[in-house]
Enzyme design. Structure first.
Site, short mmCIF file in Angstrom:
data_model
loop_
_atom_site.label_atom_id
_atom_site.label_comp_id
_atom_site.label_asym_id
_atom_site.label_seq_id
_atom_site.Cartn_x
_atom_site.Cartn_y
_atom_site.Cartn_z
N GLY A 51 31.31 41.81 -35.37
CA GLY A 51 30.41 41.49 -34.26
C GLY A 51 29.23 42.42 -34.08
O GLY A 51 28.44 42.26 -33.16
N TRP A 53 26.51 42.70 -35.90
CA TRP A 53 25.22 42.01 -36.05
C TRP A 53 24.93 41.16 -34.83
O TRP A 53 23.77 41.03 -34.43
CB TRP A 53 25.21 41.18 -37.34
CG TRP A 53 24.85 41.99 -38.55
CD1 TRP A 53 25.14 43.30 -38.77
CD2 TRP A 53 24.11 41.56 -39.70
NE1 TRP A 53 24.64 43.71 -39.99
CE2 TRP A 53 24.01 42.67 -40.58
CE3 TRP A 53 23.54 40.35 -40.08
CZ2 TRP A 53 23.35 42.60 -41.81
CZ3 TRP A 53 22.88 40.27 -41.31
CH2 TRP A 53 22.79 41.37 -42.17
N ASP A 69 32.96 32.92 -37.81
CA ASP A 69 33.79 33.71 -38.70
C ASP A 69 35.15 33.04 -38.87
O ASP A 69 35.63 32.35 -37.97
CB ASP A 69 33.98 35.13 -38.17
CG ASP A 69 34.37 36.10 -39.28
OD1 ASP A 69 33.47 36.71 -39.88
OD2 ASP A 69 35.58 36.22 -39.57
N ASP A 85 35.62 28.08 -40.77
CA ASP A 85 34.91 28.20 -42.04
C ASP A 85 33.57 27.48 -41.93
O ASP A 85 33.53 26.26 -41.70
CB ASP A 85 35.78 27.58 -43.14
CG ASP A 85 35.20 27.74 -44.53
OD1 ASP A 85 33.99 27.98 -44.66
OD2 ASP A 85 35.97 27.60 -45.50
N ASP A 108 26.12 38.43 -43.37
CA ASP A 108 26.55 39.72 -43.91
C ASP A 108 27.97 39.61 -44.47
O ASP A 108 28.65 40.61 -44.67
CB ASP A 108 26.50 40.79 -42.80
CG ASP A 108 26.65 42.19 -43.34
OD1 ASP A 108 26.06 42.49 -44.40
OD2 ASP A 108 27.36 43.01 -42.71
N LYS A 148 23.61 38.68 -47.66
CA LYS A 148 24.09 39.79 -48.48
C LYS A 148 24.68 39.27 -49.78
O LYS A 148 25.35 38.23 -49.81
CB LYS A 148 25.17 40.58 -47.73
CG LYS A 148 25.75 41.73 -48.55
CD LYS A 148 26.58 42.67 -47.71
CE LYS A 148 27.90 42.08 -47.27
NZ LYS A 148 28.70 43.03 -46.48
#
Length: 200
Positions: A51, A53, A69, A85, A108, A148
């Site tokens: 959490g 970000w 998430d 998902d 990320d 990322k």
């Protein structure tokens, strides 16, 4: 592991400043250099645990912030968090019912690593590509996307995909990344629109 984290300046700084992880400084670094988020942007954070970000995003925009998430994430004031998902139709439908336009998507997320370098890199690139697919489906034209990934033999796959979908693409290694890590972020600015995605 504990001693490594204990010596990490960004980890200690995060604890002092109230962020849930050192990763907060990666997004702050990216924002400082690339200005991907504006005060009036609706933002989605893919793979938002733990959490940090979301905490940063709440300070960067006055508009809606949504985190997604696989695992439950403790509430972040001012953010909506969905557990599931992001590649599933269920989550996509929930997002679609909540918002009509998304200005920025950030990701990320990283897979659980097995220790097999080539296998892990393939999984990382695959996850990044799935995040890019999500961005292609939800971003408004002109929107921005940060994802990322990790350098390796398959890195060109996600980089090529980003270049097909965004007018501006930069690869950036954050100053907050751990030494020795191959972790990088790809910043896509000015989404071209779904018609430009050759993979549909």
């Amino acid at each position: 592991m504990g001693s490594q984290w204990g010596r990490d300046g960004y980890y200690r700084k995060a604890r002092t400043e109230g962020y849930r992880s050192r990763a907060a400084y990666k997004l702050l670094d990216i924002q400082k250099r690339f200005q991907v988020i504006r005060r009036d942007d609706v933002v989605i954070d893919l793979g938002c645990a733990p959490g940090s970000w979301l905490q940063v995003l709440r300070g960067l925009t006055d508009e809606q912030v949504i985190g997604i998430d696989l695992n439950p994430v403790p509430p972040v004031e001012g953010a909506v968090i969905l557990t599931g998902d992001f590649t599933t139709e269920y989550i996509r439908e929930k997002v679609g019912a909540m918002i009509t336009e998304v200005n920025v998507i950030v990701c990320d997320a990283a897979p659980n690593f097995s220790g097999n370098k080539s296998f892990d890199q393939a999984r990382s690139v695959g996850l990044s590509e799935e995040a890019c697919d999500f961005a292609v489906d939800f971003l408004k034209p002109g929107g921005n996307f940060v994802v990322k990934t990790f350098h390796g033999d398959m890195f060109h796959l996600i980089l090529d995909k980003m270049r097909r979908n965004f007018y501006g693409v930069k690869v950036y290694r954050s100053e907050a990344a751990r030494k020795g890590s191959t972790e990088v972020y790809i910043i896509g600015k000015k989404f071209k629109g779904r018609r430009n995605d050759s993979e549909g």
